[in-house]
Scaffold this active site. Structure first.
Site, PDB file in Angstrom:
ATOM      1  N   THR A 136      -1.869 -23.497   4.984  1.00  0.00           N
ATOM      2  CA  THR A 136      -0.677 -22.975   5.656  1.00  0.00           C
ATOM      3  C   THR A 136       0.481 -23.925   5.392  1.00  0.00           C
ATOM      4  O   THR A 136       0.339 -25.128   5.602  1.00  0.00           O
ATOM      5  CB  THR A 136      -0.922 -22.954   7.174  1.00  0.00           C
ATOM      6  OG1 THR A 136      -1.916 -21.994   7.437  1.00  0.00           O
ATOM      7  CG2 THR A 136       0.339 -22.629   7.945  1.00  0.00           C
ATOM      8  N   ARG A 154      -6.199 -10.051  13.771  1.00  0.00           N
ATOM      9  CA  ARG A 154      -6.034 -11.390  14.366  1.00  0.00           C
ATOM     10  C   ARG A 154      -4.719 -12.019  13.896  1.00  0.00           C
ATOM     11  O   ARG A 154      -4.356 -11.975  12.726  1.00  0.00           O
ATOM     12  CB  ARG A 154      -7.218 -12.276  13.963  1.00  0.00           C
ATOM     13  CG  ARG A 154      -7.168 -13.698  14.516  1.00  0.00           C
ATOM     14  CD  ARG A 154      -6.543 -14.672  13.539  1.00  0.00           C
ATOM     15  NE  ARG A 154      -6.614 -16.049  14.024  1.00  0.00           N
ATOM     16  CZ  ARG A 154      -5.952 -17.058  13.467  1.00  0.00           C
ATOM     17  NH1 ARG A 154      -5.188 -16.856  12.421  1.00  0.00           N
ATOM     18  NH2 ARG A 154      -6.036 -18.265  13.954  1.00  0.00           N
ATOM     19  N   GLY A 202      -2.563 -15.758  14.297  1.00  0.00           N
ATOM     20  CA  GLY A 202      -2.677 -17.143  14.757  1.00  0.00           C
ATOM     21  C   GLY A 202      -1.367 -17.671  15.305  1.00  0.00           C
ATOM     22  O   GLY A 202      -0.500 -16.924  15.751  1.00  0.00           O
ATOM     23  N   ASP A 203      -1.230 -18.973  15.238  1.00  0.00           N
ATOM     24  CA  ASP A 203      -0.046 -19.641  15.791  1.00  0.00           C
ATOM     25  C   ASP A 203       1.169 -19.565  14.868  1.00  0.00           C
ATOM     26  O   ASP A 203       2.313 -19.670  15.327  1.00  0.00           O
ATOM     27  CB  ASP A 203      -0.351 -21.126  16.029  1.00  0.00           C
ATOM     28  CG  ASP A 203      -0.712 -21.816  14.720  1.00  0.00           C
ATOM     29  OD1 ASP A 203      -1.574 -21.283  13.981  1.00  0.00           O
ATOM     30  OD2 ASP A 203      -0.117 -22.870  14.419  1.00  0.00           O
ATOM     31  N   GLY A 241      -3.761 -25.581  11.010  1.00  0.00           N
ATOM     32  CA  GLY A 241      -5.103 -25.693  11.584  1.00  0.00           C
ATOM     33  C   GLY A 241      -5.449 -24.518  12.470  1.00  0.00           C
ATOM     34  O   GLY A 241      -4.896 -23.425  12.309  1.00  0.00           O
ATOM     35  N   GLY A 254      -5.270 -21.981  14.788  1.00  0.00           N
ATOM     36  CA  GLY A 254      -4.132 -21.422  15.513  1.00  0.00           C
ATOM     37  C   GLY A 254      -4.397 -21.153  16.978  1.00  0.00           C
ATOM     38  O   GLY A 254      -3.511 -21.339  17.821  1.00  0.00           O
TER      39      GLY A 254
HETATM   40  C1  SD4 Z   1      -3.740 -19.897  11.767  1.00  0.00           C
HETATM   41  N1  SD4 Z   1      -2.687 -22.033  11.758  1.00  0.00           N
HETATM   42  O1  SD4 Z   1      -3.555 -18.728  11.468  1.00  0.00           O
HETATM   43  C2  SD4 Z   1      -3.100 -20.968  10.918  1.00  0.00           C
HETATM   44  C3  SD4 Z   1      -4.078 -21.351   9.862  1.00  0.00           C
HETATM   45  C4  SD4 Z   1      -3.837 -22.674   9.253  1.00  0.00           C
HETATM   46  O2  SD4 Z   1      -4.512 -24.398   8.029  1.00  0.00           O
HETATM   47  O3  SD4 Z   1      -2.898 -23.351   9.502  1.00  0.00           O
HETATM   48  N2  SD4 Z   1      -4.703 -23.152   8.455  1.00  0.00           N
HETATM   49  O4  SD4 Z   1      -4.446 -20.233  12.710  1.00  0.00           O
END
Ligand code: SD4
Length: 329
Positions: A188, A216, A218-219, A240, A242
């Site tokens: 990301t 889904r 994420g953040d 990471g 999320g």
């Molecule tokens: C998520 N934060 O969708 C993102 C994924 C990500 O390193 O950052 N991966 O959760």
């Protein structure tokens, strides 16, 4: 001296008001108040090892491009990179084989835009910018976001490459869902840019977690979680797991901690501590944050080692390992 202790008291009472009383006074750096605005020195930093993306945004700002345009063009490099399996074209699909992308953008005026679970569009950070600038809304998702993209001239593109499709088919044999802690050194991309006028913008773009459930999110496209920018204070972005970043509204938390005097490094460390505080022992997931303040200081911290960040300096991209709580996974 009197002014200093007044400032200290003000900071501590404001932190108590915000429920931040657990923050140690030693972590607070009142000398960073009021924020100093940097002018004339463009700066760019991103999550992971994305040298081309950083050089693109840094060079653009050196030649006068504003931070918003620079950050969009910077992250676009990774969105177009088929070898990055977590962003844009070539990204890993959900468990049903659909590549769905999330992105958001925030500018120096505190405006923001986001798109969630978008299919068939490569440059979703740019699409998020269009949501911000050309609609009365902040977030568009799914089919609506895709329709809006076509109205704005974005091309329909198959995001699932043959290689990634083959890996997904292999994965289907067991369908064992296990999010990875660090992925291939580029993942990301969250990028923060400060232009010659000292104006800050940020963008975050991703396909989220590989083999996630359909729908889904994420953040990364959630303002305050995956990204937050405040031109008077600084900015932060996340990578990471999320779900864990959302629970602590991580990027907003970091900017607020900086507002009350913490350095970007201390603020990133505090945000990571908040994430792990819920878990007894070592979490099995990764979260990493980067941050910058208006005085030009940077910070980075993650749960596990392996996370890195890249910044722009004299036309070059410098990649550094992030500090982390645990040195081994
Ligand atoms: C998520 N934060 O969708 C993102 C994924 C990500 O390193 O950052 N991966 O959760």
């Amino acid at each position: 001296m009197i002014r200093r202790s007044f400032l200290n008291n003000l900071i501590l009472s404001s932190m108590g008001f915000l429920g931040l009383s657990k923050v140690k006074a030693s972590q607070i750096n009142p000398t960073s108040l009021p924020p100093i605005k940097l002018t004339g020195i463009p700066f760019s930093i991103c999550t992971w090892n994305c040298p081309e993306a950083i050089i693109t945004s840094g060079d653009l700002m050196m030649s006068g491009t504003n931070s918003l345009d620079a950050v969009i063009k910077g992250v676009a490099v990774e969105e177009a990179n088929v070898n990055n399996t977590t962003v844009g074209i070539g990204a890993t699909p959900d468990r049903e084989g659909h590549v769905t992308l999330d992105a958001c953008v925030m500018n120096s005026e505190g405006n923001c835009g986001a798109v969630m679970a978008v299919e068939n569009i490569v440059h979703v950070a740019d699409l998020a910018r269009k949501v911000m600038l050309e609609t009365p809304h902040v977030i568009l998702n799914g089919i609506g976001a895709e329709q809006f993209a076509y109205e704005k001239g974005f091309l329909k593109t198959n995001l699932l490459t043959k290689e990634v499709e083959a890996k997904w088919k292999e994965w289907l044999k067991t369908s064992n869902y296990q999010p990875k802690i660090n992925i291939e050194n580029h993942d990301t991309i969250g990028m923060l840019c400060v232009d010659k006028n000292g104006d800050l913008s940020g963008a975050c773009t991703t396909s989220g977690l590989g083999y996630k459930m359909r729908g889904r999110v994420g953040d990364s496209p959630i303002i305050g979680s995956g990204l937050f920018v405040d031109n008077e204070v600084g900015a932060a972005t996340a990578t990471g797991m999320g779900e864990e970043v959302i629970k602590t509204v991580g990027s907003f938390l970091i900017v607020e901690l900086m507002r009350y005097g913490m350095s970007p490094q201390a603020a990133c460390e505090e945000a990571i501590q908040r994430v792990v505080a819920k878990y007894k022992g070592k979490p099995s997931f990764q979260v990493g944050f980067i941050a910058v303040n208006t005085a030009g200081a940077i910070g980075s911290y993650s749960i596990h080692s392996g996370f890195s960040y890249t910044y722009y300096e004299n036309g070059k991209a410098i990649n550094k390992p992030s500090k982390s709580i645990y040195s081994t996974i």
